[in-house]
Design a protein around this motif. Structure first.
Motif, short mmCIF file in Angstrom:
data_model
loop_
_atom_site.label_atom_id
_atom_site.label_comp_id
_atom_site.label_asym_id
_atom_site.label_seq_id
_atom_site.Cartn_x
_atom_site.Cartn_y
_atom_site.Cartn_z
N ALA A 167 10.47 -1.29 23.06
CA ALA A 167 10.88 -1.60 21.69
C ALA A 167 10.30 -0.56 20.73
N THR A 168 10.77 -0.58 19.50
CA THR A 168 10.20 0.26 18.46
C THR A 168 9.70 -0.63 17.33
N ALA A 169 8.61 -0.21 16.72
CA ALA A 169 8.03 -0.97 15.60
C ALA A 169 7.73 -0.02 14.45
N LYS A 170 8.17 -0.39 13.27
CA LYS A 170 7.94 0.43 12.08
C LYS A 170 7.38 -0.45 10.96
N LEU A 171 6.41 0.10 10.27
CA LEU A 171 5.80 -0.62 9.15
C LEU A 171 6.06 0.17 7.87
N SER A 172 6.59 -0.48 6.86
CA SER A 172 6.84 0.18 5.59
C SER A 172 6.27 -0.69 4.47
N SER A 173 5.84 -0.03 3.40
CA SER A 173 5.22 -0.78 2.31
C SER A 173 5.32 -0.01 1.00
N PHE A 188 0.86 -1.18 0.00
CA PHE A 188 0.00 0.00 0.00
C PHE A 188 0.90 1.23 0.00
N SER A 189 0.34 2.36 -0.40
CA SER A 189 1.10 3.61 -0.41
C SER A 189 1.02 4.27 0.95
N SER A 190 2.02 5.08 1.26
CA SER A 190 2.07 5.73 2.58
C SER A 190 0.93 6.72 2.77
N SER A 191 0.29 7.16 1.68
CA SER A 191 -0.80 8.13 1.78
C SER A 191 -2.14 7.48 2.07
N GLU A 192 -2.20 6.14 1.98
CA GLU A 192 -3.45 5.44 2.21
C GLU A 192 -3.70 5.23 3.70
N ASP A 193 -4.91 4.81 4.04
CA ASP A 193 -5.27 4.53 5.42
C ASP A 193 -4.96 3.11 5.82
N SER A 194 -4.33 2.35 4.93
CA SER A 194 -4.10 0.93 5.19
C SER A 194 -3.32 0.64 6.47
N PRO A 195 -2.29 1.46 6.81
CA PRO A 195 -1.56 1.16 8.05
C PRO A 195 -2.47 1.13 9.26
N LYS A 196 -3.48 2.06 9.29
CA LYS A 196 -4.40 2.05 10.41
C LYS A 196 -5.26 0.80 10.37
N GLY A 197 -5.59 0.37 9.15
CA GLY A 197 -6.44 -0.80 8.99
C GLY A 197 -5.80 -2.06 9.54
N ILE A 198 -4.48 -2.15 9.54
CA ILE A 198 -3.84 -3.35 10.05
C ILE A 198 -3.31 -3.15 11.47
N GLY A 199 -3.84 -2.13 12.14
CA GLY A 199 -3.54 -1.95 13.54
C GLY A 199 -2.15 -1.39 13.83
N LEU A 200 -1.65 -0.46 12.98
CA LEU A 200 -0.31 0.08 13.19
C LEU A 200 -0.20 0.77 14.54
N LEU A 201 -1.20 1.55 14.88
CA LEU A 201 -1.16 2.26 16.16
C LEU A 201 -1.05 1.28 17.33
N ASN A 202 -1.82 0.21 17.25
CA ASN A 202 -1.79 -0.81 18.30
C ASN A 202 -0.41 -1.48 18.36
N ILE A 203 0.17 -1.74 17.19
CA ILE A 203 1.49 -2.35 17.13
C ILE A 203 2.54 -1.45 17.77
N VAL A 204 2.51 -0.16 17.41
CA VAL A 204 3.49 0.80 17.94
C VAL A 204 3.35 0.94 19.46
N ASN A 205 2.12 1.06 19.94
CA ASN A 205 1.89 1.21 21.38
C ASN A 205 2.32 -0.02 22.16
N ARG A 206 2.06 -1.19 21.61
CA ARG A 206 2.47 -2.42 22.28
C ARG A 206 3.99 -2.53 22.34
N ALA A 207 4.64 -2.13 21.26
CA ALA A 207 6.11 -2.17 21.25
C ALA A 207 6.68 -1.24 22.32
N LYS A 208 6.07 -0.07 22.48
CA LYS A 208 6.55 0.89 23.49
C LYS A 208 6.48 0.30 24.90
N LEU A 209 5.48 -0.53 25.15
CA LEU A 209 5.32 -1.11 26.49
C LEU A 209 6.55 -1.89 26.93
N ILE A 210 7.27 -2.49 25.98
CA ILE A 210 8.44 -3.29 26.33
C ILE A 210 9.74 -2.59 25.92
#
Length: 250
Positions: free
Chosen positions: A230-236, A206-228
């Motif tokens: 860690a850092t999490a990055k999604l690129s496509s 998907f392109s970075s301008s699309e809403d797809s990252p939110k659709g696959i729970g990017l925010l949830n992934i980033v927040n969970r990584a912060k708990l431990i």
């Protein structure tokens, strides 16, 4: 005259001492309150972390049970049906085929028993958990999957392992459901003080301008990584696939 000057000096000294004492008391009170606030924040963060761990374990268990349900229906059910048909038409020549089919069914059941064990979820070992998922994807022909381990393996905190596995599980789920990918590769790279996890597919992306990252729970992934910590990055990239990168300090 000297007596008056002495009184003035004593008066000023007394005021300075009183002000100094008041200042110390105020500073002590401020730092004590600040300390209490920090302790409360630490306690709240600890409770939030424990709650997140518990919720993550439940999510892993639910995802695992869903997977087991599909596998019982789509894989083991078909194997047992095939064994039944083979038994109905059994002969000396196809006894081995029946035996092989039943053996394969038993192996599938054993693999499922490892996933359904609640203790396995509580004491999850990251590499083994990922390998079980990879094996399942390949066994069911969902997607051609590979796990690569680089560097010298080190023990990882169990709670951190649970969080990282759940993050990867979310990525896997979206890869299989939405990416139209044919290949999935996971790399565990153990460095001196850092572990880097890379999960990538060759899907539609998907392109970075699309809403797809939110659709696959990017925010949830980033927040969970912060708990431990860690850092999490999604690129496509469109038609080139998607990559999840997790960095965790050992």
């Amino acid at each position: 005259m000297e007596s008056e000057e002495s009184q003035i000096v004593l008066y000023i000294t007394t005021i300075v001492i009183i002000l100094f004492v008041v200042l110390i008391v105020l500073l002590f009170s401020f730092f004590q309150k600040r300390k209490n606030v920090l302790l409360q924040e630490q306690e709240n963060n600890k409770k939030r972390f424990e709650r997140e761990i518990a919720e993550t374990q439940i999510e892993i268990r639910e995802e695992t049970l869903r997977n087991i349900s599909w596998e019982l229906h789509d894989n083991i059910g078909q194997l047992l049906t095939l064994a039944k048909i083979q038994l109905q038409n059994t002969s000396t020549e196809n006894i081995k085929e029946v035996s092989d089919t039943i053996t394969k069914s038993l192996n599938e059941v054993r693999a499922l028993s490892k996933l359904i064990n609640p203790e396995a979820i509580k004491n999850i070992q990251l590499k083994e958990a990922i390998q079980l998922e990879i094996n399942r994807f390949n066994r069911l022909n969902f997607i051609k999957s590979t796990l690569v381990v680089k560097g010298k393996e080190v023990a990882i905190d169990k709670k951190a392992s649970i969080i990282m596995f759940r993050i990867l599980q979310e990525f896997f789920s979206n890869t299989i459901k939405h990416s139209k990918a044919s290949e999935l590769t996971v790399v565990l790279n153990f460095k001196e003080e850092l572990m880097i996890i890379s999960a990538s597919d060759n899907g539609i992306g998907f392109s970075s301008s699309e809403d797809s990252p939110k659709g696959i729970g990017l925010l949830n992934i980033v927040n969970r990584a912060k708990l431990i910590g860690a850092t999490a990055k999604l690129s496509s990239e469109i038609n080139k696939g998607t990559t999840l990168l997790i960095e965790y300090k050992l």
